[in-house]
Design an enzyme around this catalytic site. Structure first.
Site, PDB file in Angstrom:
ATOM      1  N   ASN A 150       0.803  -1.234   0.000  1.00  0.00           N
ATOM      2  CA  ASN A 150       0.000   0.000   0.000  1.00  0.00           C
ATOM      3  C   ASN A 150       0.834   1.281   0.000  1.00  0.00           C
ATOM      4  OD1 ASN A 150       0.670  -0.670   2.716  1.00  0.00           O
ATOM      5  ND2 ASN A 150      -0.886   0.733   3.437  1.00  0.00           N
ATOM      6  N   GLU A 248       3.331  -5.577  12.276  1.00  0.00           N
ATOM      7  CA  GLU A 248       2.437  -4.427  12.078  1.00  0.00           C
ATOM      8  C   GLU A 248       1.334  -4.897  11.153  1.00  0.00           C
ATOM      9  OE1 GLU A 248       2.710  -1.661  13.644  1.00  0.00           O
ATOM     10  OE2 GLU A 248       4.669  -2.024  14.513  1.00  0.00           O
ATOM     11  N   CYS A 282      -3.303   1.584   6.359  1.00  0.00           N
ATOM     12  CA  CYS A 282      -3.759   0.843   7.536  1.00  0.00           C
ATOM     13  C   CYS A 282      -4.356   1.786   8.577  1.00  0.00           C
ATOM     14  CB  CYS A 282      -2.589   0.076   8.135  1.00  0.00           C
ATOM     15  SG  CYS A 282      -1.180   1.138   8.466  1.00  0.00           S
ATOM     16  N   GLU A 461       7.075   0.215  16.239  1.00  0.00           N
ATOM     17  CA  GLU A 461       8.170   0.735  15.411  1.00  0.00           C
ATOM     18  C   GLU A 461       8.373   2.203  15.768  1.00  0.00           C
ATOM     19  OE1 GLU A 461       6.635  -0.166  11.434  1.00  0.00           O
ATOM     20  OE2 GLU A 461       7.943  -1.916  11.383  1.00  0.00           O
TER      21      GLU A 461
HETATM   22  P1  NAD Z   1       0.052  -9.476   2.982  1.00  0.00           P
HETATM   23  O1  NAD Z   1       0.056  -9.972   4.370  1.00  0.00           O
HETATM   24  O2  NAD Z   1      -0.694 -10.238   1.953  1.00  0.00           O
HETATM   25  O3  NAD Z   1       1.525  -9.324   2.408  1.00  0.00           O
HETATM   26  C1  NAD Z   1       2.504  -8.542   3.053  1.00  0.00           C
HETATM   27  C2  NAD Z   1       3.875  -9.082   2.667  1.00  0.00           C
HETATM   28  O4  NAD Z   1       4.028 -10.376   3.203  1.00  0.00           O
HETATM   29  C3  NAD Z   1       4.093  -9.205   1.169  1.00  0.00           C
HETATM   30  O5  NAD Z   1       5.427  -8.867   0.867  1.00  0.00           O
HETATM   31  C4  NAD Z   1       3.829 -10.680   0.930  1.00  0.00           C
HETATM   32  O6  NAD Z   1       4.467 -11.177  -0.217  1.00  0.00           O
HETATM   33  C5  NAD Z   1       4.405 -11.283   2.193  1.00  0.00           C
HETATM   34  N1  NAD Z   1       3.896 -12.610   2.539  1.00  0.00           N
HETATM   35  C6  NAD Z   1       2.722 -13.180   2.179  1.00  0.00           C
HETATM   36  N2  NAD Z   1       2.617 -14.415   2.704  1.00  0.00           N
HETATM   37  C7  NAD Z   1       3.740 -14.627   3.432  1.00  0.00           C
HETATM   38  C8  NAD Z   1       4.214 -15.705   4.230  1.00  0.00           C
HETATM   39  N3  NAD Z   1       3.510 -16.826   4.387  1.00  0.00           N
HETATM   40  N4  NAD Z   1       5.395 -15.570   4.851  1.00  0.00           N
HETATM   41  C9  NAD Z   1       6.107 -14.434   4.732  1.00  0.00           C
HETATM   42  N5  NAD Z   1       5.730 -13.393   3.974  1.00  0.00           N
HETATM   43  C10 NAD Z   1       4.549 -13.474   3.336  1.00  0.00           C
HETATM   44  O7  NAD Z   1      -0.481  -7.986   3.084  1.00  0.00           O
HETATM   45  P2  NAD Z   1      -0.781  -6.990   1.889  1.00  0.00           P
HETATM   46  O8  NAD Z   1      -2.062  -7.401   1.254  1.00  0.00           O
HETATM   47  O9  NAD Z   1       0.430  -6.825   1.074  1.00  0.00           O
HETATM   48  O10 NAD Z   1      -0.990  -5.618   2.682  1.00  0.00           O
HETATM   49  C11 NAD Z   1      -2.204  -5.192   3.206  1.00  0.00           C
HETATM   50  C12 NAD Z   1      -2.254  -5.413   4.694  1.00  0.00           C
HETATM   51  O11 NAD Z   1      -1.164  -4.761   5.324  1.00  0.00           O
HETATM   52  C13 NAD Z   1      -3.501  -4.833   5.327  1.00  0.00           C
HETATM   53  O12 NAD Z   1      -4.011  -5.752   6.245  1.00  0.00           O
HETATM   54  C14 NAD Z   1      -2.986  -3.601   6.051  1.00  0.00           C
HETATM   55  O13 NAD Z   1      -3.728  -3.178   7.150  1.00  0.00           O
HETATM   56  C15 NAD Z   1      -1.628  -4.051   6.465  1.00  0.00           C
HETATM   57  N6  NAD Z   1      -0.782  -2.895   6.767  1.00  0.00           N
HETATM   58  C16 NAD Z   1      -0.467  -2.651   8.074  1.00  0.00           C
HETATM   59  C17 NAD Z   1       0.327  -1.555   8.400  1.00  0.00           C
HETATM   60  C18 NAD Z   1       0.693  -1.253   9.823  1.00  0.00           C
HETATM   61  O14 NAD Z   1       1.606  -0.470  10.036  1.00  0.00           O
HETATM   62  N7  NAD Z   1       0.056  -1.853  10.808  1.00  0.00           N
HETATM   63  C19 NAD Z   1       0.784  -0.719   7.388  1.00  0.00           C
HETATM   64  C20 NAD Z   1       0.431  -1.007   6.073  1.00  0.00           C
HETATM   65  C21 NAD Z   1      -0.345  -2.111   5.768  1.00  0.00           C
END
Ligand code: NAD
Length: 480
Positions: A150, A248, A282, A461
């Site tokens: 995002n 996060e 997020c 963080e």
């Molecule tokens: P995601 O969990 O699908 O993917 C995030 C990352 O993890 C990607 O690089 C993905 O390739 C990797 N990944 C996927 N499966 C994995 C596994 N089994 N092991 C290790 N890595 C793996 O999330 P997304 O769809 O890319 O992002 C959206 C989500 O991120 C939303 O839920 C949003 O709220 C969250 N987000 C949180 C914050 C925060 O600071 N809390 C900030 C931004 C986004």
């Protein structure tokens, strides 16, 4: 077709599989570049390079490490136009947003931690005149950083910068949906003279590259930002290996509006908090609770401003809402619009996909959507949607709104609008979230602890918290 490459041991490399994933521009739905479809063998190469670089990087004088990181920050600044354009094309966000918000923040992340490390200190605890404890904080080794799609470069650098500043070497993975700016960062690191192997970027899918990083026996620290479900999977794999985790995760943030708010400011900022970056932050406020005495007035003003948001080509200055980052996510958000209707919600505006004229006709656009008439416990109000969809509902008392605001399994951020400071502090103290904004949204000081409660994450963080996370502590006790 442009090929993105891995960055391992100072070199830009093809994935060992020789395979690539299509990288799609969500504003046009066209494949515009190729992302390495790496696997565990690339992760192993990256780990070996990082482990070999660790003695040099961790023992380098802090001032010298800081200087190299400052050079990276400078180069991000110098290349802002290229990086912002790349981010907009890759992610779908408006170009002006990437240029004014995200890329400057990526620069700040490097600048902030490059300077912070020069002031980082550890504690001493004297036991009268008999003994002294001092705490050593040392770099840990090779750490893993995994980030989402995002805010691609912003969140990638938010992890990498403190990890490097603290003296660790890094194996990092950006999202496969938005790999481009991480690739451009690789080139910047080479130009800045970052010693080879200090930072390694492996592109590919989560279940192949991300999970290999998490399962690697010698990578003992994982900093992850992404979805709660993925976070749970990472924790499941990492826990029996006793890895240090920073997670996060998702959010479902309440935006609480009291009748005594500064009305004009609240409406304007609530529009921003709902739909900036297509609602794909997020921290966006997706559940709007409005005190009943101003509910109709707020609703009318809010919906009228939302209807004025221009949806379309992310490269145009007038665009306020760009493309949804991927087809899969586009379909997910449209699915939630249907769910909101099934659950009895009334669509006040939006509620549909948009097909702009011209080059973006096939892109993944959704009109900013406002829904009313739903109870706070329905799925639409409990599950993270992460798109341009917000719900709005009235409340009567402080106790009622606190109950509604705290009713989800998430606890990332909350926004409160009131001119009554006593009330603002009282409500802030009772909200179960890691971040509370009073009369503002997304006002960030990089020194503050950043993160969520409940299923929004583990750990914080930012500032010293990040430097503490990326260092190992040892207490030394000396008896005189
Ligand atoms: P995601 O969990 O699908 O993917 C995030 C990352 O993890 C990607 O690089 C993905 O390739 C990797 N990944 C996927 N499966 C994995 C596994 N089994 N092991 C290790 N890595 C793996 O999330 P997304 O769809 O890319 O992002 C959206 C989500 O991120 C939303 O839920 C949003 O709220 C969250 N987000 C949180 C914050 C925060 O600071 N809390 C900030 C931004 C986004």
């Amino acid at each position: 077709m442009q090929k993105i490459l891995n960055y391992i041991d100072g070199n830009l490399l093809e994935p060992s599989t020789g395979q690539y994933l299509d990288n799609i521009n969500p504003a046009t739905a066209e494949v515009y570049s190729l992302c390495p479809n790496s696997d565990a063998s690339d992760v192993e190469l990256a780990y070996q390079a990082a482990a070999a670089a660790f003695p040099i990087w961790s023992e380098m004088p802090t001032a010298k490490r800081s200087k190299i990181m400052m050079r990276i920050a400078q180069l991000i600044e110098q290349n802002i136009d290229e990086l912002a354009l790349a981010e907009s094309i890759d992610q779908g966000k408006p170009l002006w947003l990437a240029k004014n918000g995200e890329i400057p923040r990526a620069q700040e992340n490097f600048h902030f931690f490059a300077t912070a490390i020069e002031h980082f200190a550890s504690e001493a605890h004297a036991m009268g005149a008999h003994a002294l404890n001092y705490t050593l904080r040392t770099p840990i080794g090779v750490v893993a950083c995994i980030s989402p799609w995002n805010l691609p470069l912003y969140l990638f650098t938010w992890k990498i910068a403190p990890a490097l500043a603290a003296g660790n070497c890094v194996v990092a993975k950006p999202s496969e949906i938005t790999p481009m700016t991480a690739f451009l960062l690789s080139k910047i690191c080479i130009e800045a003279g970052l010693p080879k192997g200090v930072l390694n970027i492996v592109h590919g899918l989560g279940p192949s590259v991300g999970s290999a990083m998490v399962a690697h026996p010698n990578i003992s620290v994982i900093s992850f930002t992404g979805g709660t479900k993925t976070g749970a999977e990472i924790a499941r794999v990492a826990a029996p290996m006793f890895k240090k985790l920073s997670l996060e995760l998702g959010g479902k943030n309440p935006n609480i509006i009291f009748a005594d708010c500064d009305f004009e400011k609240t409406v304007k900022e609530s529009v921003r908090a709902s739909f900036t970056n297509q609602g794909e932050i997020c921290l966006c406020g997706s559940r709007i609770y409005v005190e009943r005495s101003i509910y109709e007035k707020f609703k009318t003003a809010f919906v009228s401003q939302v209807q004025q948001l221009v949806v379309g080509d992310p490269l145009l200055d007038e665009t306020k809402v760009g493309a949804i980052a991927s087809k899969m996510h586009f379909e997910k958000v449209l699915g939630y619009i249907e769910l909101a209707k099934e659950e009895g919600g009334t669509i006040l505006c939006g509620g549909n996909a948009v097909s702009p004229e011209g080059r973006c006709a096939n892109g993944y656009f959704i009109a900013p959507t406002v829904v009313e008439g739903l109870g706070h416990l329905c799925r639409t109000n409990q599950e993270e949607i992460f798109g341009p969809l917000v719900t709005i509902q009235p409340f009567d008392t402080e106790a009622e709104v606190l109950e509604m605001a705290n009713s989800t399994s998430y606890g990332l951020a909350c926004t409160i609008w009131t001119e009554n400071l006593n009330k603002a502090h009282r409500v802030a103290a009772q909200i179960k979230s890691g971040i509370v904004w009073i009369n503002c949204w997304l006002l960030r000081d990089l020194r503050t602890p950043f993160g969520g409660m409940k299923q929004s994450g583990v750990g914080r963080e930012g500032g010293w918290e990040a430097l503490r996370f990326f260092t190992e502590m040892k207490n030394v006790c000396v008896k005189f």
